[in-house]
Design an enzyme around this catalytic site. Sequence first.
Site, PDB file in Angstrom:
ATOM      1  CG  LEU A  35      -1.836   1.178   1.453  1.00 42.62           C
ATOM      2  CD1 LEU A  35      -2.861   1.273   0.333  1.00 42.62           C
ATOM      3  CD2 LEU A  35      -2.571   1.074   2.801  1.00 42.62           C
ATOM      4  CB  THR A  36       3.548   2.377   2.337  1.00 39.20           C
ATOM      5  OG1 THR A  36       2.739   1.992   3.441  1.00 39.20           O
ATOM      6  CG2 THR A  36       4.295   3.645   2.669  1.00 39.20           C
ATOM      7  N   GLY A  82       1.683   7.679   2.744  1.00 41.47           N
ATOM      8  CA  GLY A  82       1.796   6.764   3.881  1.00 41.47           C
ATOM      9  C   GLY A  82       0.488   6.751   4.648  1.00 41.47           C
ATOM     10  CB  SER A  83      -0.733   8.786   7.523  1.00 48.53           C
ATOM     11  OG  SER A  83       0.361   8.504   8.357  1.00 48.53           O
ATOM     12  CG  HIS A  93      18.856  -4.281  31.591  1.00 45.80           C
ATOM     13  ND1 HIS A  93      17.495  -4.266  31.754  1.00 45.80           N
ATOM     14  CD2 HIS A  93      19.191  -5.600  31.432  1.00 45.80           C
ATOM     15  CE1 HIS A  93      17.026  -5.505  31.690  1.00 45.80           C
ATOM     16  NE2 HIS A  93      18.025  -6.324  31.495  1.00 45.80           N
ATOM     17  N   GLY A  94      20.899  -0.172  33.176  1.00 47.46           N
ATOM     18  CA  GLY A  94      22.072   0.711  33.210  1.00 47.46           C
ATOM     19  C   GLY A  94      22.864   0.584  31.912  1.00 47.46           C
ATOM     20  N   GLY A  95      24.189   0.654  32.021  1.00 48.44           N
ATOM     21  CA  GLY A  95      25.050   0.594  30.831  1.00 48.44           C
ATOM     22  C   GLY A  95      24.855  -0.698  30.045  1.00 48.44           C
ATOM     23  CD  GLU A 144      -0.200  -4.139  10.113  1.00 43.29           C
ATOM     24  OE1 GLU A 144      -1.340  -4.345  10.494  1.00 43.29           O
ATOM     25  OE2 GLU A 144       0.614  -5.023   9.799  1.00 43.29           O
ATOM     26  CD1 TRP A 192       8.851   2.832   4.398  1.00 41.05           C
ATOM     27  CD2 TRP A 192       9.936   1.207   5.505  1.00 41.05           C
ATOM     28  NE1 TRP A 192       9.872   3.407   5.126  1.00 41.05           N
ATOM     29  CE2 TRP A 192      10.547   2.438   5.808  1.00 41.05           C
ATOM     30  CE3 TRP A 192      10.443   0.045   6.073  1.00 41.05           C
ATOM     31  CZ2 TRP A 192      11.637   2.546   6.651  1.00 41.05           C
ATOM     32  CZ3 TRP A 192      11.541   0.144   6.928  1.00 41.05           C
ATOM     33  CH2 TRP A 192      12.115   1.386   7.205  1.00 41.05           C
TER      34      TRP A 192
HETATM   35  C1  LIG Z   1       9.107  -1.690   9.754  1.00 39.72           C
HETATM   36  C2  LIG Z   1       8.033  -1.204   8.799  1.00 39.72           C
HETATM   37  C3  LIG Z   1       7.299  -2.129   8.073  1.00 39.72           C
HETATM   38  C4  LIG Z   1       6.315  -1.693   7.156  1.00 39.72           C
HETATM   39  N1  LIG Z   1       5.631  -2.620   6.387  1.00 39.72           N
HETATM   40  C5  LIG Z   1       4.729  -2.186   5.463  1.00 39.72           C
HETATM   41  C6  LIG Z   1       4.061  -3.115   4.588  1.00 39.72           C
HETATM   42  O1  LIG Z   1       4.251  -4.331   4.674  1.00 39.72           O
HETATM   43  N2  LIG Z   1       3.212  -2.631   3.631  1.00 39.72           N
HETATM   44  C7  LIG Z   1       2.955  -1.297   3.507  1.00 39.72           C
HETATM   45  O2  LIG Z   1       2.163  -0.936   2.625  1.00 39.72           O
HETATM   46  N3  LIG Z   1       3.578  -0.387   4.309  1.00 39.72           N
HETATM   47  C8  LIG Z   1       4.454  -0.803   5.283  1.00 39.72           C
HETATM   48  N4  LIG Z   1       5.093   0.112   6.104  1.00 39.72           N
HETATM   49  C9  LIG Z   1       4.826   1.524   5.925  1.00 39.72           C
HETATM   50  C10 LIG Z   1       3.994   2.097   7.075  1.00 39.72           C
HETATM   51  O3  LIG Z   1       2.692   1.598   7.029  1.00 39.72           O
HETATM   52  C11 LIG Z   1       4.070   3.638   6.969  1.00 39.72           C
HETATM   53  O4  LIG Z   1       5.406   4.000   7.305  1.00 39.72           O
HETATM   54  C12 LIG Z   1       3.089   4.313   7.925  1.00 39.72           C
HETATM   55  O5  LIG Z   1       1.760   4.126   7.489  1.00 39.72           O
HETATM   56  C13 LIG Z   1       3.348   5.825   8.024  1.00 39.72           C
HETATM   57  O6  LIG Z   1       3.470   6.398   6.766  1.00 39.72           O
HETATM   58  P1  LIG Z   1       4.748   7.316   6.409  1.00 39.72           P
HETATM   59  O7  LIG Z   1       5.971   6.575   6.789  1.00 39.72           O
HETATM   60  O8  LIG Z   1       4.619   7.781   5.011  1.00 39.72           O
HETATM   61  O9  LIG Z   1       4.618   8.549   7.402  1.00 39.72           O
HETATM   62  P2  LIG Z   1       3.676   9.837   7.193  1.00 39.72           P
HETATM   63  O10 LIG Z   1       2.293   9.418   6.833  1.00 39.72           O
HETATM   64  O11 LIG Z   1       4.362  10.813   6.316  1.00 39.72           O
HETATM   65  O12 LIG Z   1       3.638  10.405   8.681  1.00 39.72           O
HETATM   66  C14 LIG Z   1       4.692  11.182   9.244  1.00 39.72           C
HETATM   67  C15 LIG Z   1       4.189  11.706  10.597  1.00 39.72           C
HETATM   68  O13 LIG Z   1       3.031  12.524  10.394  1.00 39.72           O
HETATM   69  C16 LIG Z   1       1.962  12.046  11.188  1.00 39.72           C
HETATM   70  N5  LIG Z   1       0.686  12.283  10.511  1.00 39.72           N
HETATM   71  C17 LIG Z   1       0.355  12.001   9.217  1.00 39.72           C
HETATM   72  N6  LIG Z   1      -0.918  12.335   8.979  1.00 39.72           N
HETATM   73  C18 LIG Z   1      -1.422  12.817  10.137  1.00 39.72           C
HETATM   74  C19 LIG Z   1      -2.693  13.341  10.556  1.00 39.72           C
HETATM   75  N7  LIG Z   1      -3.751  13.380   9.716  1.00 39.72           N
HETATM   76  N8  LIG Z   1      -2.839  13.775  11.831  1.00 39.72           N
HETATM   77  C20 LIG Z   1      -1.796  13.714  12.703  1.00 39.72           C
HETATM   78  N9  LIG Z   1      -0.572  13.235  12.384  1.00 39.72           N
HETATM   79  C21 LIG Z   1      -0.400  12.791  11.128  1.00 39.72           C
HETATM   80  C22 LIG Z   1       2.234  10.565  11.346  1.00 39.72           C
HETATM   81  O14 LIG Z   1       1.526  10.017  12.465  1.00 39.72           O
HETATM   82  C23 LIG Z   1       3.745  10.559  11.533  1.00 39.72           C
HETATM   83  O15 LIG Z   1       4.060  10.886  12.852  1.00 39.72           O
HETATM   84  C24 LIG Z   1       6.054  -0.309   7.011  1.00 39.72           C
HETATM   85  C25 LIG Z   1       6.798   0.606   7.778  1.00 39.72           C
HETATM   86  C26 LIG Z   1       7.768   0.187   8.653  1.00 39.72           C
HETATM   87  C27 LIG Z   1       8.564   1.179   9.443  1.00 39.72           C
END
Ligand SMILES: Cc1cc2nc3c(=O)[nH]c(=O)nc-3n(C[C@H](O)[C@H](O)[C@H](O)COP(=O)(O)OP(=O)(O)OC[C@H]3O[C@@H](n4cnc5c(N)ncnc54)[C@H](O)[C@@H]3O)c2cc1C
Length: 390
Positions: free
Chosen positions: A125-126, A131-132, A344-346, A369, A156
Site C-alpha cells: 500500500l505505502t 503513507g498515512s 539495565h544501566g550501561g 499499520e 517499506w
Molecule cells: C518496519 C516497517 C514495516 C512496514 N511494512 C509495510 C508493509 O508491509 N506494507 C505497507 O504498505 N507499508 C508498510 N510500512 C509503511 C507504514 O505503514 C508507513 O510507514 C506508515 O503508514 C506511516 O506512513 P509514512 O511513513 O509515510 O509517514 P507519514 O504518513 O508521512 O507520517 C509522518 C508523521 O506525520 C503524522 N501524521 C500524518 N498524517 C497525520 C494526521 N492526519 N494527523 C496527525 N498526524 C499525522 C504521522 O503520524 C507521523 O508521525 C512499514 C513501515 C515500517 C517502518
Amino acid sequence: MDFTLNEQQQHWQRVARDFAQNRVAPIAREMDETGEMPLSLVTEMAELGLLGATLPKELGGSEIDHLSLALIYEELGRACSSVRGFMTVHSSLVMQCINHWGSEEQRTKFLPMLASGSEIGCYALTEPEAGSDAASISTRARKVNGGYILDGEKIWITNGNIARLAIVFAKLVAPEFEAKKPHERITAFLVPLESEGVQRVPMPGQELGHRASDHAHIVFKDCFVSSEMVLGGEGKGFKVAMSALDHGRLGVAAGALGVHQACLDASVDFVRKRKQFGQRIGDFEMVQSSIAEMKASLDASRLLVYRAAWTKDQGLPSKSETSVAKYFATEAACKAASDAVLLHGGRGYSNEYPVERYYRDIKGLQIYEGTAHIQKIVIAREVIGKETRS
Ligand SMILES: Cc1cc2nc3c(=O)[nH]c(=O)nc-3n(C[C@H](O)[C@H](O)[C@H](O)COP(=O)(O)OP(=O)(O)OC[C@H]3O[C@@H](n4cnc5c(N)ncnc54)[C@H](O)[C@@H]3O)c2cc1C
C-alpha cells in the site's frame, strides 16, 4: 465476565510459546545481527498450523479464533518482532484479506499455498508520497483488453523480496472512474511478483529495528495483471486495504504485548541479580516503581488486546476496540522498553542483553499499520461521531 482461556486457546498459546522460546528466541540476536530470518522458520510455523490460523480447514487453515491468534502473536512478539511481523503480514494482512474478499477461485488457488508456507505473501500500500494518507496513492491501473497495466512504486513492503504474491493497491484509470473520489478509484490486485514489469530491491539504509525483517522497494512498470486478479471488485480497494489493516492491527497490538512482557521478564531477572550500594537494585523503591508501572500497564494492554480479539470473535464491529488496543499496547510497550534499558544501566545499552533490541523494534510497531496519531484519529472519530449538517 470470564477471564479464563478455553482449552483451544491454551493449546495455541502452548504451541506458540514452545516454538517461540525454543526455536526463535535462541537465534533472535543472531537474526538481528545478520539481518536475516531463516526461511526454515516459515516451514516450521506452517507445519505447526500457525500460518493458516483463522482459515477454514479445507483451505489449509487451523480454524482458530481471534483470541488464539492474538496469543500466538503475543508469544512470537515476546521472542522476536521480525518473526512476528513476518506472520502478521503473511497471515493477517494477506491471507485473512484474501479469505474475506477473494472469489472462490482466488481463495482455493492461493490460500492453501500460503497456509503451507510454499508461497509467501506481502501487502503493498505505502508509497514514497503516500503513507498515512493512503487515499493519495499514485500507482495507476490502466484498463486494457483482458486486464490492467500497473505503473507505480511501493516502499517499506514487508516480505516484499521473498514473497511471490502481493496485494497491490492502485487507482483505476478508466472513463467511468474519472469523476469518482480518490478513495473510490482504488482497486486491489493480486500480483504474482515474478511477473514481467516488477522490480524489487531491499529498502536502502540500516533500519532502527526489525533488522531480520525483509523490507522491499517495489517498482511496477507496464506490469500486466489479468482481470481475474482483482480482489474485491473494481473501486473496492480502499475498503479492502482498511479491513486488512483491521486484522493486522490486532497482530501488531498483540505483538506489542509480547515485547512488553519480554521487557518485564528481562528487567525482573536483572533487578533481582544486580547489586549496588550493598543490596539488589530490585529493593530500591524507584526501581520497584518502574517494575510496578511496567506490570500494571502490561495488564491493561493485555485486557485491551484480548477484548479486541474477543469482539472480533463475537462478530461485532471491532474497529474502535482494535485501534484502542493497538494505540495503548504500542505506547505502553515503548515506555516499558525505554524503562527496561534504563533499569539495565550501561548493560541495557549494549546487545549483550536483549532489551536494546526490544527498544529498537518497538518503535516500528508504533508506526506501521497506522501510526499512533492515526489510531487516535480513528478512536476520536468513533467517540465523537461524524458531523451532522442540517
Ligand atoms: C518496519 C516497517 C514495516 C512496514 N511494512 C509495510 C508493509 O508491509 N506494507 C505497507 O504498505 N507499508 C508498510 N510500512 C509503511 C507504514 O505503514 C508507513 O510507514 C506508515 O503508514 C506511516 O506512513 P509514512 O511513513 O509515510 O509517514 P507519514 O504518513 O508521512 O507520517 C509522518 C508523521 O506525520 C503524522 N501524521 C500524518 N498524517 C497525520 C494526521 N492526519 N494527523 C496527525 N498526524 C499525522 C504521522 O503520524 C507521523 O508521525 C512499514 C513501515 C515500517 C517502518
